[in-house]
Design a protein around this motif. Structure first.
Motif, PDB file in Angstrom:
ATOM      1  N   ARG A 288      -2.455   7.756 -14.392  1.00 57.15           N
ATOM      2  CA  ARG A 288      -3.349   6.678 -13.951  1.00 57.15           C
ATOM      3  C   ARG A 288      -3.126   5.376 -14.725  1.00 57.15           C
ATOM      4  O   ARG A 288      -3.092   4.295 -14.147  1.00 57.15           O
ATOM      5  CB  ARG A 288      -4.804   7.135 -14.117  1.00 57.15           C
ATOM      6  N   TYR A 289      -2.964   5.473 -16.056  1.00 66.77           N
ATOM      7  CA  TYR A 289      -2.945   4.276 -16.892  1.00 66.77           C
ATOM      8  C   TYR A 289      -1.591   3.984 -17.544  1.00 66.77           C
ATOM      9  O   TYR A 289      -1.425   2.939 -18.175  1.00 66.77           O
ATOM     10  CB  TYR A 289      -4.012   4.392 -17.988  1.00 66.77           C
ATOM     11  N   GLY A 290      -0.651   4.896 -17.433  1.00 68.37           N
ATOM     12  CA  GLY A 290       0.665   4.655 -18.016  1.00 68.37           C
ATOM     13  C   GLY A 290       0.988   5.608 -19.143  1.00 68.37           C
ATOM     14  O   GLY A 290       0.100   6.197 -19.760  1.00 68.37           O
ATOM     15  N   ARG A 291       2.286   5.745 -19.431  1.00 66.88           N
ATOM     16  CA  ARG A 291       2.754   6.676 -20.459  1.00 66.88           C
ATOM     17  C   ARG A 291       2.545   6.113 -21.862  1.00 66.88           C
ATOM     18  O   ARG A 291       2.037   6.775 -22.759  1.00 66.88           O
ATOM     19  CB  ARG A 291       4.248   6.951 -20.277  1.00 66.88           C
ATOM     20  N   ARG A 292       2.952   4.854 -22.046  1.00 66.38           N
ATOM     21  CA  ARG A 292       2.954   4.239 -23.366  1.00 66.38           C
ATOM     22  C   ARG A 292       1.554   4.117 -23.974  1.00 66.38           C
ATOM     23  O   ARG A 292       1.384   4.400 -25.181  1.00 66.38           O
ATOM     24  CB  ARG A 292       3.629   2.872 -23.260  1.00 66.38           C
ATOM     25  N   PRO A 293       0.519   3.718 -23.234  1.00 69.51           N
ATOM     26  CA  PRO A 293      -0.813   3.617 -23.844  1.00 69.51           C
ATOM     27  C   PRO A 293      -1.318   4.939 -24.418  1.00 69.51           C
ATOM     28  O   PRO A 293      -1.939   4.955 -25.487  1.00 69.51           O
ATOM     29  CB  PRO A 293      -1.698   3.145 -22.680  1.00 69.51           C
ATOM     30  N   MET A 335      -0.128  12.596 -26.964  1.00 69.51           N
ATOM     31  CA  MET A 335       1.254  12.118 -26.824  1.00 69.51           C
ATOM     32  C   MET A 335       2.125  13.117 -26.082  1.00 69.51           C
ATOM     33  O   MET A 335       2.833  12.769 -25.133  1.00 69.51           O
ATOM     34  CB  MET A 335       1.874  11.875 -28.204  1.00 69.51           C
ATOM     35  N   PHE A 336       2.092  14.364 -26.493  1.00 72.56           N
ATOM     36  CA  PHE A 336       3.092  15.331 -26.034  1.00 72.56           C
ATOM     37  C   PHE A 336       2.837  15.868 -24.632  1.00 72.56           C
ATOM     38  O   PHE A 336       3.717  16.482 -24.044  1.00 72.56           O
ATOM     39  CB  PHE A 336       3.225  16.468 -27.050  1.00 72.56           C
ATOM     40  N   ALA A 337       1.652  15.640 -24.069  1.00 74.38           N
ATOM     41  CA  ALA A 337       1.459  15.946 -22.656  1.00 74.38           C
ATOM     42  C   ALA A 337       2.188  14.948 -21.783  1.00 74.38           C
ATOM     43  O   ALA A 337       2.499  15.213 -20.622  1.00 74.38           O
ATOM     44  CB  ALA A 337      -0.031  15.932 -22.327  1.00 74.38           C
ATOM     45  N   VAL A 338       2.476  13.772 -22.347  1.00 71.15           N
ATOM     46  CA  VAL A 338       3.043  12.659 -21.597  1.00 71.15           C
ATOM     47  C   VAL A 338       4.562  12.616 -21.659  1.00 71.15           C
ATOM     48  O   VAL A 338       5.225  12.257 -20.686  1.00 71.15           O
ATOM     49  CB  VAL A 338       2.461  11.329 -22.144  1.00 71.15           C
ATOM     50  N   ILE A 339       5.133  13.016 -22.809  1.00 75.66           N
ATOM     51  CA  ILE A 339       6.551  12.744 -23.028  1.00 75.66           C
ATOM     52  C   ILE A 339       7.477  13.582 -22.139  1.00 75.66           C
ATOM     53  O   ILE A 339       8.654  13.248 -21.987  1.00 75.66           O
ATOM     54  CB  ILE A 339       6.923  12.906 -24.516  1.00 75.66           C
TER      55      ILE A 339
END
Length: 425
Positions: A288-293, A335-339
């Motif tokens: 929804r809001y992006g990986r980096r944030p 973090m690691f759910a996103v990477i």
């Protein structure tokens, strides 16, 4: 997508079960059994040293299996990596102790741990790309978070078996033969994982790829070296925090604070269970809001929490230790759910398997291999180990800077595209 996600989840769970069961054994029994001529501190450092060898092997595994994945397909990687890790783990359970074969025992342990790391270095890239390259763009992080739940399941299974054996056997029985049972069980788990993966199809993006990279590593080093270094530095805090609370803290609490081995394992396992359950929440937020944030938020939380974590561990109170570990792991999984989606999106498809896996596993060397060793050395004095907190905070700040330099990759969909993908997601 459900079948693919389940297969990738099962595979990473088995692979990380193999990897984690060694870490728990290193914290509890490997020092006295394989390094008996060392002092207790030196024995712990040596046991964690063999633990760290697995992380050093992981980047090499990502190079070997990444080459296979970029040249011949993601699917072969899933089979070869799982077989290698399962074989090495079963073999660890068969290695005689130092009292039986002398110096050959720790040497064999090092070799097999290296093979474990080699296999795991290839597993992550294959499992993640299986979901990333099948998933709709609008829900790519959500689907790719399934293999990221595998480590939680593997950790719970590995430590659950260790906990049951520790509670059901005497200390002498556990140190004599009980610790070997979880390693032998890895053979059955690996066989089940291989069976589950036997019907998987190759990813559409690989099948549609035009010219394939002849030497993927050479292209990554030549064209993407800065990206590899930034992702490795960015991910190092995740490894450092996770292995600080699941491996070093286990050894520290049982040896220095007098906390029961069973109590500490229960505290850590409960926190890991919550972390695994909340992994999809972070993934949905990233879609929804992006990986980096999300990555920046997780790094910031890690930097702010390390000193409170040490203070809560130092109390020796189970509920307070659980709270300290839980908050640290929630910052980690933010973090690691996103990477799993973020790293592959940073690379072009022709070198994606190599580039993403090398960056991911180099982060493991920086954060995971050294943390138990450094933390054990820093915590050898009297009083709270504030040096450990300072070390982890420093890594968090390094990772925060690296994430700040990485670009956002969340796809921007046109309204028609978003509507078309909403139904299958």
């Amino acid at each position: 997508m459900t079948r693919l996600a389940a297969a990738s989840l099962a595979g990473t769970a088995v692979e990380f079960y193999d990897f984690f069961v060694y870490g728990t054994a290193a914290a509890l029994v490997l020092g006295p059994l394989f390094f008996p001529t060392f002092s207790p501190l030196a024995g712990s450092l040596a046991a964690f040293g063999t633990f760290g060898i697995g992380f050093i092997a992981r980047p090499l595994g990502s190079v070997v299996f990444g080459h296979i994945g970029d040249r011949y397909g993601r699917r072969p990687v899933l089979f070869l990596s799982l077989f290698l890790t399962g074989f090495a783990t079963v073999a660890v359970g068969c290695v005689p102790s130092y009292a039986t074969i002398g110096a050959a025992a720790p040497v064999l342990l090092l070799v097999l741990r290296f093979l474990q790391g080699l296999g795991l270095g290839g597993e992550w890239g294959g499992a993640v790309l299986l979901t990333v390259e099948h998933a709709p763009a609008r829900r790519r992080v959500l689907w790719s978070s399934f293999p990221q739940m595998g480590p939680s399941l593997g950790f719970l299974l590995a430590n659950g078996v260790m906990l049951a054996l520790s509670a059901g056997l005497t200390d002498a029985e556990f140190r004599s033969w009980g610790w070997r049972i979880p390693f032998w069980g890895a053979g059955l788990l690996a066989a089940g994982g291989l069976l589950l993966r036997s019907s998987l199809a190759e990813t559409p993006q690989f099948q549609e790829m035009g010219e394939r990279a002849k030497l993927p590593l050479a292209e990554v080093v030549r064209d993407h070296w800065r990206l590899v270094l930034l992702t490795a530095g960015a991910l190092s805090v995740g490894y450092a925090v996770f292995y600080a609370v699941t491996t070093w803290a286990l050894a520290y609490a049982t040896e220095h604070l007098g906390v029961s081995r069973t109590v500490m394992l229960v505290c850590i396992m409960a926190a890991v269970a919550v972390k695994g359950a909340l992994t999809p929440v972070s993934a949905l937020l990233a879609d929804r809001y992006g990986r980096r944030p999300l990555c920046l938020a997780g790094c910031t939380a890690c930097a702010l929490w390390m000193f409170p974590l040490i203070a809560l561990l130092q109390t020796g109170e189970p509920l307070l230790m659980f709270a300290g570990v839980l908050v640290a792991l929630l910052a980690f999984i933010t973090m690691f759910a996103v990477i799993a989606a973020y790293l592959p999106e940073l690379y072009e498809p022709r070198v994606r398997c190599t580039g993403a896996a090398v960056g991911y596993n180099l982060g493991g060397v920086l954060g995971g291999a050294l943390t138990p060793i450094v933390a054990t050395a820093l915590a050898r004095g009297e009083g709270p180990p504030w040096g450990v907190a300072a070390y982890l905070t420093g890594i968090a700040l390094l990772s925060l800077g690296c994430f700040a330099l990485l670009p956002e990759t969340r796809p921007v969909l046109e309204p028609a595209e978003a509507g078309a993908e909403a139904a299958p997601a």
